[in-house]
Motif scaffolding. Structure first.
Motif, PDB file in Angstrom:
ATOM      1  N   ARG A   1       0.811  -1.216   0.000  1.00  0.00           N
ATOM      2  CA  ARG A   1       0.000   0.000   0.000  1.00  0.00           C
ATOM      3  C   ARG A   1       0.851   1.275   0.000  1.00  0.00           C
ATOM      4  O   ARG A   1       0.323   2.378  -0.039  1.00  0.00           O
TER       5      ARG A   1
ATOM      6  N   THR B   1       2.219  -8.718  -0.195  1.00  0.00           N
ATOM      7  CA  THR B   1       0.862  -8.241  -0.487  1.00  0.00           C
ATOM      8  C   THR B   1       0.088  -7.888   0.781  1.00  0.00           C
ATOM      9  O   THR B   1      -1.097  -7.580   0.709  1.00  0.00           O
TER      10      THR B   1
ATOM     11  N   GLU C   1     -13.814  -8.630  -7.040  1.00  0.00           N
ATOM     12  CA  GLU C   1     -12.373  -8.527  -6.803  1.00  0.00           C
ATOM     13  C   GLU C   1     -11.786  -7.208  -7.295  1.00  0.00           C
ATOM     14  O   GLU C   1     -10.648  -6.876  -6.980  1.00  0.00           O
ATOM     15  N   SER C   2     -12.586  -6.444  -8.072  1.00  0.00           N
ATOM     16  CA  SER C   2     -12.112  -5.150  -8.565  1.00  0.00           C
ATOM     17  C   SER C   2     -12.338  -4.030  -7.562  1.00  0.00           C
ATOM     18  O   SER C   2     -11.867  -2.896  -7.786  1.00  0.00           O
TER      19      SER C   2
ATOM     20  N   LEU D   1      -9.160  -2.437  -6.336  1.00  0.00           N
ATOM     21  CA  LEU D   1      -8.537  -1.671  -7.415  1.00  0.00           C
ATOM     22  C   LEU D   1      -9.250  -0.336  -7.603  1.00  0.00           C
ATOM     23  O   LEU D   1      -8.620   0.698  -7.828  1.00  0.00           O
TER      24      LEU D   1
ATOM     25  N   ALA E   1      -8.201   1.993  -4.905  1.00  0.00           N
ATOM     26  CA  ALA E   1      -6.879   2.572  -5.172  1.00  0.00           C
ATOM     27  C   ALA E   1      -6.978   3.730  -6.163  1.00  0.00           C
ATOM     28  O   ALA E   1      -6.295   4.744  -6.027  1.00  0.00           O
ATOM     29  N   GLU E   2      -7.863   3.579  -7.163  1.00  0.00           N
ATOM     30  CA  GLU E   2      -8.056   4.644  -8.154  1.00  0.00           C
ATOM     31  C   GLU E   2      -8.692   5.880  -7.521  1.00  0.00           C
ATOM     32  O   GLU E   2      -8.388   7.020  -7.887  1.00  0.00           O
TER      33      GLU E   2
END
Length: 465
Positions: free
Chosen positions: A24, A64, A326-327, A330, A333-334
């Motif tokens: 992270r 991770t 699972e996205s 992500l 993060a965006e």
């Protein structure tokens, strides 16, 4: 160390940098060197060398982790030990339904090795393409199939561990029953590299399901999701593999940021307040799975518990539904940094917890946004808080200690845990004394001192001393 593992496997300066920052990018440390042993014997020799010299060791697998558990501190005194070269599958025993692998084996590679032997290794999580089984065991990872198969702890039968003194404990027994004293295996699992370094494990395998069925459900409320979970448990029994829950606005953010994905509903159902993703694994036949699926979900729709259901009719459609789920990290993060919580709550109280905690956050920090999703089937929520429209990331992060305390106090009030599957690392060490009794902490410290009297393994993680 160069004499033990070879010059090319002792990294310093620029070559060491990728190992010194967490995934992270929240924590960054320094180290004397990064060492990459290629066998358990080399691990033991490195650990003994460090023990004799009084040098701390931090172990890293796939890097991770989300709590800084594999990142060294800023002193530069530590050696970072990477398990990346310990990546072999040592044995597959299909009669005993076990697989023995080394700690640096990437989870996805382990799954594929089991599949080639017509078996299932059931641990599954979003980072499986890069996380390693040693790290999974060190943090007692959970993932999407805990409901049926349990956490990493439940999937391990035996371990090979290097002690802080550099001795090798060979506990690689593929036994389902072994009642000969203290369970050392369970002591090391979940200890985050603070008691010993896991170098290999013997793990459970299962028959590959004959058929799987996946569906995304549109729901009015979180209480309806909890009620649907209860109905799915009754209707599917042990065949219910996974049950994920996601707030509607969270999935909306996913499809907005990744236009190639879509919520497979039309009209009002596509804007539902909550969605649930469930999966059934059947050992009889595809027809049997489909019949059970249609019966249970059809009855739930007829009773008004479920607004709509999108049932995957192919492997590709099933993967697309799981890809939505699972996205979410992500998409987070965006959208920018958020204050993340990995908590577990008794399933019967999850809806109340979310209502109460959401309201408390809005009272104290007006406008912050809640990103709520997770493994409803085992009570594990990822309850994250992102910035309000008029806040900067830095302003939100400036409030993170207050947000942590508010959320964790609420978790504690609902008899929950502040860490469900990500571990403690260095992120939550100072939090534990607020929620664990002095007796619990004293017992944990006594175990640490008994096994690692010099305090050299992963210092500053799990226990704040």
């Amino acid at each position: 160390m160069q004499a033990i593992v070879g010059v090319e496997h002792v990294l310093t300066d620029e070559a060491a940098q990728p190992y010194l920052e967490d995934w992270r990018k929240r924590y960054r440390g320094q180290a004397l060197a990064v060492v990459r042993p290629g066998s358990t014997q080399e691990v033991a020799a490195v650990i003994k060398l460090c023990y004799d010299a009084g040098v701390p060791i931090v172990t890293v697998g796939g890097n991770t982790g989300l709590c800084g558990g594999a990142t060294p501190d800023s002193s530069g005194r530590s050696v970072v030990l990477s398990t990346g070269r310990l990546n072999r599958v040592r044995e597959i025993d299909t009669d005993n339904d076990t697989i023995t692998v080394e700690a640096g084996c990437v989870l996805q590679n382990l799954q594929e090795a089991a599949r080639k032997a017509d078996r299932l290794f059931a641990l599954s999580l979003a980072a499986e393409g890069s996380c390693t089984i040693g790290g999974n065991l060190a943090t007692n990872a959970g993932g999407t199939q805990v409901l049926r198969y349990g956490n990493a702890r439940e999937q391990a039968l035996g371990l090979e561990v290097v002690t802080p003194q550099g001795e090798i404990w060979d506990g690689l027994r593929g036994l389902r029953k072994d009642n000969t004293g203290y369970d050392l295996r369970d002591l090391f699992i979940g200890s985050e590299g603070t008691l010993g370094i896991i170098t290999a494990a013997t793990l459970k395998l299962y028959p590959v399901p004959v058929a799987q069925r996946t569906a995304l459900l549109a729901l009015r409320s979180l209480p309806d999701a909890v009620a649907m979970l209860s109905r799915a448990r009754s209707g599917f029994g042990p065949s219910l593999t996974g049950f994920e829950v996601m707030a509607g606005h969270v999935l909306e953010a996913v499809v907005k940021l990744f236009p190639q994905q879509r919520i497979p509903f039309d009209g009002d159902s596509a804007k539902s307040a909550w969605f649930a993703l469930l999966e059934l694994s059947d050992s009889e036949s595809a027809e049997h799975a489909q019949t059970r699926f249609e019966h249970v979900l059809g009855q739930a729709i007829e009773d008004g518990l479920v607004l709509d259901a999108a049932i995957a009719e192919s492997v590709a459609q099933s993967k697309a539904l799981w890809h939505l789920r699972e996205s979410i990290p992500l998409a987070e993060a965006e959208l920018g940094k958020s204050v993340k919580h990995d908590v577990s709550i008794p399933i019967s109280r999850i809806a109340e917890f979310v209502d109460v905690t959401n309201a408390a956050l809005q009272t104290k920090f007006p406008g912050v946004k809640n990103i709520v999703f997770g493994h409803l089937g085992d009570g594990n929520l990822h309850y994250n808080v992102s910035r309000s429209e008029d806040q900067t990331e830095q302003e939100l992060l400036g409030l993170q200690d207050q947000i942590y305390q508010l959320v964790h106090d609420s978790v504690h009030a609902f008899n929950g845990s502040i860490s469900a599957e990500h571990g403690v690392g260095q992120l939550k060490t100072r939090e534990l004394p607020r929620y664990k009794s002095e007796l619990e902490l004293r017992l944990m410290r006594q175990i640490k001192v008994a096994l690692d009297p010099k305090g050299l393994l992963n210092p500053g993680k799990v226990l704040y001393v």
